[in-house]
Design an enzyme around this catalytic site. Sequence first.
Site, PDB file in Angstrom:
ATOM      1  N   CYS A 147      44.686  84.202  59.839  1.00 54.97           N
ATOM      2  CA  CYS A 147      46.050  84.323  60.435  1.00 54.97           C
ATOM      3  C   CYS A 147      46.830  84.829  59.409  1.00 54.97           C
TER       4      CYS A 147
ATOM      5  N   CYS B 231      41.321  77.359  56.797  1.00 55.83           N
ATOM      6  CA  CYS B 231      41.280  78.836  57.144  1.00 55.83           C
ATOM      7  C   CYS B 231      42.704  79.776  56.877  1.00 55.83           C
TER       8      CYS B 231
ATOM      9  N   ASP C 244      55.338  67.922  52.002  1.00 56.08           N
ATOM     10  CA  ASP C 244      54.348  67.767  53.175  1.00 56.08           C
ATOM     11  C   ASP C 244      53.920  66.385  53.415  1.00 56.08           C
TER      12      ASP C 244
ATOM     13  N   CYS D  42      58.612  89.579  63.136  1.00 56.66           N
ATOM     14  CA  CYS D  42      57.389  89.771  63.759  1.00 56.66           C
ATOM     15  C   CYS D  42      57.217  91.038  64.861  1.00 56.66           C
TER      16      CYS D  42
ATOM     17  N   CYS E 107      47.953  88.165  64.121  1.00 54.91           N
ATOM     18  CA  CYS E 107      47.339  86.786  63.953  1.00 54.91           C
ATOM     19  C   CYS E 107      46.726  86.084  65.056  1.00 54.91           C
TER      20      CYS E 107
ATOM     21  N   CYS F 111      48.171  89.501  58.419  1.00 57.52           N
ATOM     22  CA  CYS F 111      49.541  89.493  58.888  1.00 57.52           C
ATOM     23  C   CYS F 111      49.975  90.468  57.649  1.00 57.52           C
TER      24      CYS F 111
HETATM   25  C1  B12 Z   1      50.289  69.342  61.044  1.00 57.08           C
HETATM   26  C2  B12 Z   1      50.372  70.313  60.109  1.00 57.08           C
HETATM   27  C3  B12 Z   1      49.116  71.238  60.165  1.00 57.08           C
HETATM   28  C4  B12 Z   1      48.042  71.108  61.370  1.00 57.08           C
HETATM   29  C5  B12 Z   1      49.141  71.875  62.825  1.00 57.08           C
HETATM   30  C6  B12 Z   1      49.591  73.030  62.550  1.00 57.08           C
HETATM   31  C7  B12 Z   1      50.931  73.574  63.065  1.00 57.08           C
HETATM   32  N1  B12 Z   1      51.217  74.620  63.271  1.00 57.08           N
HETATM   33  O1  B12 Z   1      51.691  72.476  63.434  1.00 57.08           O
HETATM   34  C8  B12 Z   1      47.110  72.233  60.846  1.00 57.08           C
HETATM   35  C9  B12 Z   1      45.934  71.010  60.484  1.00 57.08           C
HETATM   36  C10 B12 Z   1      46.347  72.949  62.119  1.00 57.08           C
HETATM   37  C11 B12 Z   1      47.633  72.713  59.917  1.00 57.08           C
HETATM   38  C12 B12 Z   1      47.207  73.888  59.407  1.00 57.08           C
HETATM   39  C13 B12 Z   1      47.632  74.901  58.487  1.00 57.08           C
HETATM   40  N2  B12 Z   1      48.780  74.688  57.414  1.00 57.08           N
HETATM   41 CO1  B12 Z   1      49.665  72.877  57.773  1.00 57.08          CO
HETATM   42  N3  B12 Z   1      51.114  71.441  58.096  1.00 57.08           N
HETATM   43  C14 B12 Z   1      51.345  70.650  59.126  1.00 57.08           C
HETATM   44  C15 B12 Z   1      52.380  69.703  58.757  1.00 57.08           C
HETATM   45  C16 B12 Z   1      51.957  68.390  58.133  1.00 57.08           C
HETATM   46  C17 B12 Z   1      53.387  69.595  60.053  1.00 57.08           C
HETATM   47  C18 B12 Z   1      53.778  70.601  60.809  1.00 57.08           C
HETATM   48  C19 B12 Z   1      54.388  70.556  61.941  1.00 57.08           C
HETATM   49  O2  B12 Z   1      55.591  70.018  62.134  1.00 57.08           O
HETATM   50  N4  B12 Z   1      53.855  70.655  63.109  1.00 57.08           N
HETATM   51  C20 B12 Z   1      54.475  70.682  64.511  1.00 57.08           C
HETATM   52  C21 B12 Z   1      54.559  71.754  65.632  1.00 57.08           C
HETATM   53  C22 B12 Z   1      55.161  71.478  66.670  1.00 57.08           C
HETATM   54  O3  B12 Z   1      55.187  72.814  64.648  1.00 57.08           O
HETATM   55  P1  B12 Z   1      54.724  74.312  64.696  1.00 57.08           P
HETATM   56  O4  B12 Z   1      53.407  74.449  65.231  1.00 57.08           O
HETATM   57  O5  B12 Z   1      55.073  75.110  63.388  1.00 57.08           O
HETATM   58  O6  B12 Z   1      56.032  74.807  65.878  1.00 57.08           O
HETATM   59  C23 B12 Z   1      56.989  75.415  65.343  1.00 57.08           C
HETATM   60  C24 B12 Z   1      57.386  76.785  65.708  1.00 57.08           C
HETATM   61  O7  B12 Z   1      56.223  77.250  65.926  1.00 57.08           O
HETATM   62  C25 B12 Z   1      58.417  76.775  67.055  1.00 57.08           C
HETATM   63  N5  B12 Z   1      57.692  76.682  68.243  1.00 57.08           N
HETATM   64  C26 B12 Z   1      56.702  75.693  68.597  1.00 57.08           C
HETATM   65  N6  B12 Z   1      56.326  76.157  69.838  1.00 57.08           N
HETATM   66  C27 B12 Z   1      57.050  77.278  70.321  1.00 57.08           C
HETATM   67  C28 B12 Z   1      57.144  77.846  71.471  1.00 57.08           C
HETATM   68  C29 B12 Z   1      58.073  78.921  71.578  1.00 57.08           C
HETATM   69  C30 B12 Z   1      58.018  79.752  72.921  1.00 57.08           C
HETATM   70  C31 B12 Z   1      58.708  79.239  70.327  1.00 57.08           C
HETATM   71  C32 B12 Z   1      59.735  80.459  70.457  1.00 57.08           C
HETATM   72  C33 B12 Z   1      58.823  78.539  69.371  1.00 57.08           C
HETATM   73  C34 B12 Z   1      58.039  77.385  69.167  1.00 57.08           C
HETATM   74  O8  B12 Z   1      59.051  75.416  66.972  1.00 57.08           O
HETATM   75  C35 B12 Z   1      58.206  74.471  66.026  1.00 57.08           C
HETATM   76  C36 B12 Z   1      59.061  73.516  65.379  1.00 57.08           C
HETATM   77  O9  B12 Z   1      59.476  74.205  64.485  1.00 57.08           O
HETATM   78  C37 B12 Z   1      53.025  70.599  57.769  1.00 57.08           C
HETATM   79  C38 B12 Z   1      54.150  69.796  56.645  1.00 57.08           C
HETATM   80  C39 B12 Z   1      55.299  69.348  57.095  1.00 57.08           C
HETATM   81  N7  B12 Z   1      55.314  68.146  57.203  1.00 57.08           N
HETATM   82  O10 B12 Z   1      55.941  70.133  57.867  1.00 57.08           O
HETATM   83  C40 B12 Z   1      52.146  71.558  56.990  1.00 57.08           C
HETATM   84  C41 B12 Z   1      52.301  72.807  56.456  1.00 57.08           C
HETATM   85  C42 B12 Z   1      52.993  73.383  57.686  1.00 57.08           C
HETATM   86  N8  B12 Z   1      50.905  73.580  56.591  1.00 57.08           N
HETATM   87  C43 B12 Z   1      50.899  74.229  55.659  1.00 57.08           C
HETATM   88  C44 B12 Z   1      49.943  75.285  55.652  1.00 57.08           C
HETATM   89  C45 B12 Z   1      49.766  76.183  54.272  1.00 57.08           C
HETATM   90  C46 B12 Z   1      48.635  75.419  56.476  1.00 57.08           C
HETATM   91  C47 B12 Z   1      47.587  76.367  56.510  1.00 57.08           C
HETATM   92  C48 B12 Z   1      47.953  77.619  56.403  1.00 57.08           C
HETATM   93  C49 B12 Z   1      46.247  75.593  55.711  1.00 57.08           C
HETATM   94  C50 B12 Z   1      45.080  76.439  55.570  1.00 57.08           C
HETATM   95  N9  B12 Z   1      45.109  77.693  55.035  1.00 57.08           N
HETATM   96  O11 B12 Z   1      44.188  75.893  56.356  1.00 57.08           O
HETATM   97  C51 B12 Z   1      47.197  76.126  57.877  1.00 57.08           C
HETATM   98  C52 B12 Z   1      47.638  77.048  59.056  1.00 57.08           C
HETATM   99  C53 B12 Z   1      47.318  77.054  60.405  1.00 57.08           C
HETATM  100  C54 B12 Z   1      48.536  77.637  61.366  1.00 57.08           C
HETATM  101  N10 B12 Z   1      48.526  78.709  61.871  1.00 57.08           N
HETATM  102  O12 B12 Z   1      49.602  76.797  61.603  1.00 57.08           O
HETATM  103  C55 B12 Z   1      52.272  74.557  54.965  1.00 57.08           C
HETATM  104  C56 B12 Z   1      52.891  76.030  55.531  1.00 57.08           C
HETATM  105  C57 B12 Z   1      53.565  76.719  54.547  1.00 57.08           C
HETATM  106  C58 B12 Z   1      53.998  78.094  55.081  1.00 57.08           C
HETATM  107  N11 B12 Z   1      54.121  79.189  54.387  1.00 57.08           N
HETATM  108  O13 B12 Z   1      54.622  78.006  56.335  1.00 57.08           O
HETATM  109  C59 B12 Z   1      53.037  73.390  55.368  1.00 57.08           C
HETATM  110  C60 B12 Z   1      54.487  73.598  55.282  1.00 57.08           C
HETATM  111  C61 B12 Z   1      52.839  72.542  54.072  1.00 57.08           C
HETATM  112  C62 B12 Z   1      53.595  72.621  52.966  1.00 57.08           C
HETATM  113  N12 B12 Z   1      54.107  71.638  52.557  1.00 57.08           N
HETATM  114  O14 B12 Z   1      53.640  73.714  52.279  1.00 57.08           O
HETATM  115  N13 B12 Z   1      48.558  72.158  59.127  1.00 57.08           N
HETATM  116  S1  SF4 Z   2      50.521  88.935  61.945  1.00 56.40           S
HETATM  117 FE1  SF4 Z   2      52.390  88.340  60.785  1.00 56.40          FE
HETATM  118  S2  SF4 Z   2      53.945  89.833  61.722  1.00 56.40           S
HETATM  119 FE2  SF4 Z   2      52.264  89.842  62.884  1.00 56.40          FE
HETATM  120  S3  SF4 Z   2      52.934  88.501  64.788  1.00 56.40           S
HETATM  121 FE3  SF4 Z   2      51.608  87.321  63.225  1.00 56.40          FE
HETATM  122  S4  SF4 Z   2      53.024  86.409  61.917  1.00 56.40           S
HETATM  123 FE4  SF4 Z   2      53.988  88.125  63.110  1.00 56.40          FE
HETATM  124  S1  SF4 Z   3      44.229  78.998  60.321  1.00 54.20           S
HETATM  125 FE1  SF4 Z   3      45.098  80.505  61.855  1.00 54.20          FE
HETATM  126  S2  SF4 Z   3      43.591  82.046  62.171  1.00 54.20           S
HETATM  127 FE2  SF4 Z   3      42.390  80.059  61.268  1.00 54.20          FE
HETATM  128  S3  SF4 Z   3      41.953  78.772  63.199  1.00 54.20           S
HETATM  129 FE3  SF4 Z   3      43.966  78.258  62.560  1.00 54.20          FE
HETATM  130  S4  SF4 Z   3      45.480  79.496  63.841  1.00 54.20           S
HETATM  131 FE4  SF4 Z   3      43.416  80.442  63.740  1.00 54.20          FE
END
Ligand code: B12
Ligand code: SF4
Ligand code: SF4
Length: 370
Positions: free
Chosen positions: A269, A266, A159, A213, A219, A273
């Site tokens: 989501c 939170c 992380d 998915c 979600c 799932c």
């Molecule tokens: C910043 C961050 C956050 C931010 C932003 C979340 C996010 N989605 O980026 C916030 C604070 C909101 C957050 C929340 C959470 N996080 Co966080 N977070 C991170 C962090 C530090 C970076 C993530 C990142 O690179 N984001 C950049 C964006 C661009 O990435 P992305 O949204 O995932 O998008 C990717 C894909 O979705 C895809 N994509 C994006 N746009 C599009 C569009 C299309 C059309 C398509 C096809 C694909 C696509 O490509 C992107 C790049 O791979 C990582 C640790 C790390 N260094 O990786 C932990 C990490 C992702 N978090 C983690 C966790 C556990 C959480 C939470 C569950 C915590 C909680 N219970 O509150 C929540 C989940 C929220 C959610 N739904 O994402 C874990 C996830 C473990 C796992 N099983 O995946 C990580 C990996 C930390 C760890 N070492 O375990 N997090």
């Molecule tokens: S709830 Fe789980 S299986 Fe359904 S779209 Fe979201 S990530 Fe995919």
């Molecule tokens: S953790 Fe998931 S369900 Fe909760 S606010 Fe963020 S994206 Fe929405």
Amino acid sequence: MKEAVDSPGKESQTPARPADLEPLRLRQLKEQIVAWGHDLGFQQLGVADTQLDLHERHLDRWLERQFHGEMAYMQRHGKRRSHPELLIPGTLRVISARMDYLHGSAEPASDLMRQPVKALISRYALGRDYHKLLRRRLQQLADRIESETGPFGYRVFVDSAPVLEKALAEKAGLGWIGKHSNLLNQNAGSWFFLGEIYTDLPLPTDTPAENHCGTCTRCIDFCPTGAIVGPYQVDARRCISYLTIELRGSIPTDLRELMGNRIFGCDDCQVVCPWNRFAQHSAENDFRPRDGLDAAELVTLFGWSEAEFLQRTEGSAIRRIGYECWLRNIAVALGNAPRSDAVIKALHARQEHPSELVREHVEWALSRHA
Ligand code: B12
Ligand code: SF4
Ligand code: SF4
């Protein structure tokens, strides 16, 4: 989730390629790494190369749209996040590992959602801070590798900036990035942490997992704040995890009601799932809920003094947000709780709090009960 300051971990002093790198030896070494990883408590390990072009484009677009909000660290490192070899020169492969965190003794988050007088804390944060535990285990794994191969170049991350952990784990075959943007696995759901070892060992790579998915959108439909603005795209500024953990200032008023009783992170989501039916419980003692935090009353937590907060959250990820944001978050949840004498009394007790941030959220909460 909070991204910690880049921690160098232990790097071998004289990174040198082990002499014996024949393909057969590398295949055997990889099998050994997986087995050692299991012994160290990781449920799954895989190996990825460093090519992340597609993810880089998604990351750039996400940043352009300002979805990172105030998480300045997400754009601070230029291309190094999507180019492991720029972050650690010489990196050829990434060993990605996952560790389950859902503890069997924790009250399920879904039960807490129906009890608005209780605090809903993300299941990942109920025990000890995972960063240290995972980093230590990955370091032990690297030491084990080194004892087999001799000195090699590596760096351990958990992380810690700037690494695209989910993208690398997907490439390493640990699961697929779901529409909620978490990594999930057909046999294990998504309740797990990720960690990596960047290395110059040219290990054989794994095949990425297929996306399952399908047509599901649960979600997206159930996210309380509409933060999943499209499949795979989370606008962090609306995500409750960001609002309660990352944001330091005032929580936007239009989102407060939607936060319900979620005071730290939170899980919605992930709770909805369908693949999480297959999630396994963790046996790690460090992930056991502490101080009854898995089902505590909001008024009890709001009554903690700063000294109590610091003492009870020692070694926990919760401590990182500080006492002020702790009270801010609970004030919002109390504003969303059913009106009762205990709730009103607890809020009144904080009306004169020295922090303007706390007072403002307390006033908002009281106005909800007026
Ligand atoms: C910043 C961050 C956050 C931010 C932003 C979340 C996010 N989605 O980026 C916030 C604070 C909101 C957050 C929340 C959470 N996080 Co966080 N977070 C991170 C962090 C530090 C970076 C993530 C990142 O690179 N984001 C950049 C964006 C661009 O990435 P992305 O949204 O995932 O998008 C990717 C894909 O979705 C895809 N994509 C994006 N746009 C599009 C569009 C299309 C059309 C398509 C096809 C694909 C696509 O490509 C992107 C790049 O791979 C990582 C640790 C790390 N260094 O990786 C932990 C990490 C992702 N978090 C983690 C966790 C556990 C959480 C939470 C569950 C915590 C909680 N219970 O509150 C929540 C989940 C929220 C959610 N739904 O994402 C874990 C996830 C473990 C796992 N099983 O995946 C990580 C990996 C930390 C760890 N070492 O375990 N997090
Ligand atoms: S709830 Fe789980 S299986 Fe359904 S779209 Fe979201 S990530 Fe995919
Ligand atoms: S953790 Fe998931 S369900 Fe909760 S606010 Fe963020 S994206 Fe929405």
